[in-house]
Design a protein around this motif. Sequence first.
Motif, short mmCIF file in Angstrom:
data_model
loop_
_atom_site.label_atom_id
_atom_site.label_comp_id
_atom_site.label_asym_id
_atom_site.label_seq_id
_atom_site.Cartn_x
_atom_site.Cartn_y
_atom_site.Cartn_z
N ALA A 15 -3.56 6.45 7.37
CA ALA A 15 -4.25 6.24 7.91
C ALA A 15 -4.87 4.67 7.24
O ALA A 15 -5.15 3.84 8.25
CB ALA A 15 -5.86 6.60 8.15
N GLU A 16 -4.43 4.83 6.27
CA GLU A 16 -4.43 3.22 5.50
C GLU A 16 -3.09 3.39 4.89
O GLU A 16 -2.18 4.49 3.92
CB GLU A 16 -5.47 3.45 4.42
N PRO A 17 -3.14 2.23 4.29
CA PRO A 17 -1.41 1.95 3.43
C PRO A 17 -1.59 1.96 1.87
O PRO A 17 -2.41 1.58 1.81
CB PRO A 17 -1.19 -0.09 3.63
N GLY A 68 -2.62 -6.46 -0.79
CA GLY A 68 -3.23 -7.99 -1.10
C GLY A 68 -3.46 -7.46 -2.98
O GLY A 68 -3.55 -8.24 -4.24
N ALA A 69 -2.52 -7.14 -3.29
CA ALA A 69 -1.63 -6.34 -4.66
C ALA A 69 -1.04 -7.28 -5.71
O ALA A 69 -1.11 -7.95 -6.79
CB ALA A 69 -0.50 -5.60 -4.50
N LYS A 70 -1.01 -8.93 -4.71
CA LYS A 70 -0.60 -10.32 -5.58
C LYS A 70 0.80 -9.78 -6.95
O LYS A 70 0.66 -10.86 -7.72
CB LYS A 70 -1.80 -10.93 -6.32
N GLN A 71 1.58 -9.17 -6.53
CA GLN A 71 2.49 -9.05 -7.30
C GLN A 71 3.87 -9.66 -7.44
O GLN A 71 4.83 -9.50 -8.02
CB GLN A 71 3.05 -7.42 -7.78
N ARG A 113 -1.87 -4.03 10.64
CA ARG A 113 -1.74 -5.20 9.13
C ARG A 113 -0.58 -5.17 8.72
O ARG A 113 -0.60 -6.50 7.88
CB ARG A 113 -2.98 -4.00 8.29
N PHE A 114 0.30 -4.31 8.77
CA PHE A 114 1.72 -5.63 8.68
C PHE A 114 2.54 -6.20 10.24
O PHE A 114 3.23 -6.45 10.15
CB PHE A 114 2.42 -4.15 9.10
#
Length: 186
Positions: A15-17, A68-71, A113-114
């Motif tokens: 249901a969620e990544p 949104g990990a921004k890595q 979202r992907f």
Amino acid sequence: MNPSFPPAPVVERAAEPTESNIRELVYGFYDRVRADPLLGPVFEATLAGRWDDHLPKMCTFWGSLVLGAKQYRGNVQQAHQPLEGVEPQHFSRWLYLFLDTVESRYEPAAAVRFMEPALRIAQSLQLSRFGWDYKIPAEQEALLERVAPKRRPRDDEPHDGHAGVVSRRPPGEPFPTRIIGKAKDD
């Protein structure tokens, strides 16, 4: 283009990544890419002996985009420019395999979202590779129409009288919105 590849393996749809299921997605997807007769040779020519470095980088990339990990600290355009022999059909095939893999692993709200970023990135890569006059293939436009959420027109927007917004983009402009910095008259 009618894709002719085996469907993605059946797994429980998330249901969620999460970092964990993004890793499973990336590794499962690239297993399919490596086995694909069109994409496998292109990827193998570039990544032979480097898959163990590449796959974690892809996990970081998708985690940065979706969570949104921004890595991720790379340049997508620059990384894809040196690839030899890449043609529009490679982008279409990659998209079909990716979207099929995502749909098999995520519930629809999570899958989008992907999917939407994947389509936008593929379009951007193609435009930078083949030139700004390049027309995104119809099958990719159809994929974006299927994935991108439909929105109702605002009162001040032209619309077709049904559910659709009349596109304001100039002919040849592949994106659903005007490219920033491009003059309205272009």
